[in-house]
Design an enzyme around this catalytic site. Structure first.
Site: not given
Ligand code: GLN
Length: 206
Positions: A85, A183, A185
């Site tokens: 992410c 994720h 994890e």
């Molecule tokens: N929206 C977040 C960002 O821009 C990422 C979201 C996440 O890591 N769950 O960094």
């Protein structure tokens, strides 16, 4: 040499975000790990995991802690890395819809769109077919990015199977660098981490 001295250590970037979830997965896989907050924490790492969280905050803290250059150098020298992410956003070469002052590490030859799934589906779960993993992988997306375009040497490992984001690229591999929009994890599924540690970092994990 004792076992503890020779054991490979995997770093977890611990500036902000979901650090402990990755540490739990590494514990479950029997892999030694260390939090990375400062340049010296990079010494001797076998691989690095970049967690989810807020990429623009992590970007600021990376600069503040003097990590940006040493980490970019380590990645350029081949340090294997897995980003989930926000971690995917940090690894990318180009990021759309981020803050103007945000910086990236440029280790993943891809254009990544931040918060790409929009408001209606800004968090959701689905099962994904994942290249290199036999059964579907449960995937939790939390205000996730997607990969909009990839460079020539980048493998696409998973795409969204259905719905309004059908076909969106959500897992990629660029040599020793892997990234997922979701994720694993948080789902207690260790298979994506195991794949990364075996295939990208060459570690002998169970
Ligand atoms: N929206 C977040 C960002 O821009 C990422 C979201 C996440 O890591 N769950 O960094």
């Amino acid at each position: 040499m004792t076992d503890s001295v020779s054991r490979p250590v995997v770093g977890v970037l611990a500036l902000q975000g979901g650090v402990v979830e990755h540490e739990r997965v590494l514990d479950e896989l029997g892999v030694a790990h260390r939090k990375v907050r400062l340049p010296q924490h990079l010494d001797g790492l076998a691989a690095l995991i970049l967690p989810g969280g807020e990429s623009t905050t992590m970007s600021k803290l990376m600069r503040f802690n003097g990590l940006l250059e040493p980490l970019s150098d380590a990645l350029r020298s081949g340090l294997p890395a897995y980003g989930t992410c926000a971690g995917m956003i940090l690894l990318a070469s180009t990021v759309l819809d981020t803050r103007e002052d945000a910086v990236q590490l440029g280790a993943l030859d891809a254009t990544v769109r931040r918060n790409a799934f929009g408001r209606q589906v800004d968090s959701f779960e689905t099962d994904l077919d994942f290249a290199g993993i036999d059964d579907p992988v449960p995937a939790t997306f939390i205000r996730a990015p997607w990969v909009e375009t990839v460079g020539e040497g980048v493998d696409i490992l998973a795409t969204v199977p259905e719905g309004s984001a059908e076909g969106a690229i959500v897992a990629v591999r660029d040599g020793a660098v892997m990234a997922t929009s979701f994720h694993p994890e948080v789902d207690g599924d260790v298979r994506v981490h195991r794949l990364f540690l075996r295939e990208c970092a060459g570690l002998d994990v169970g």
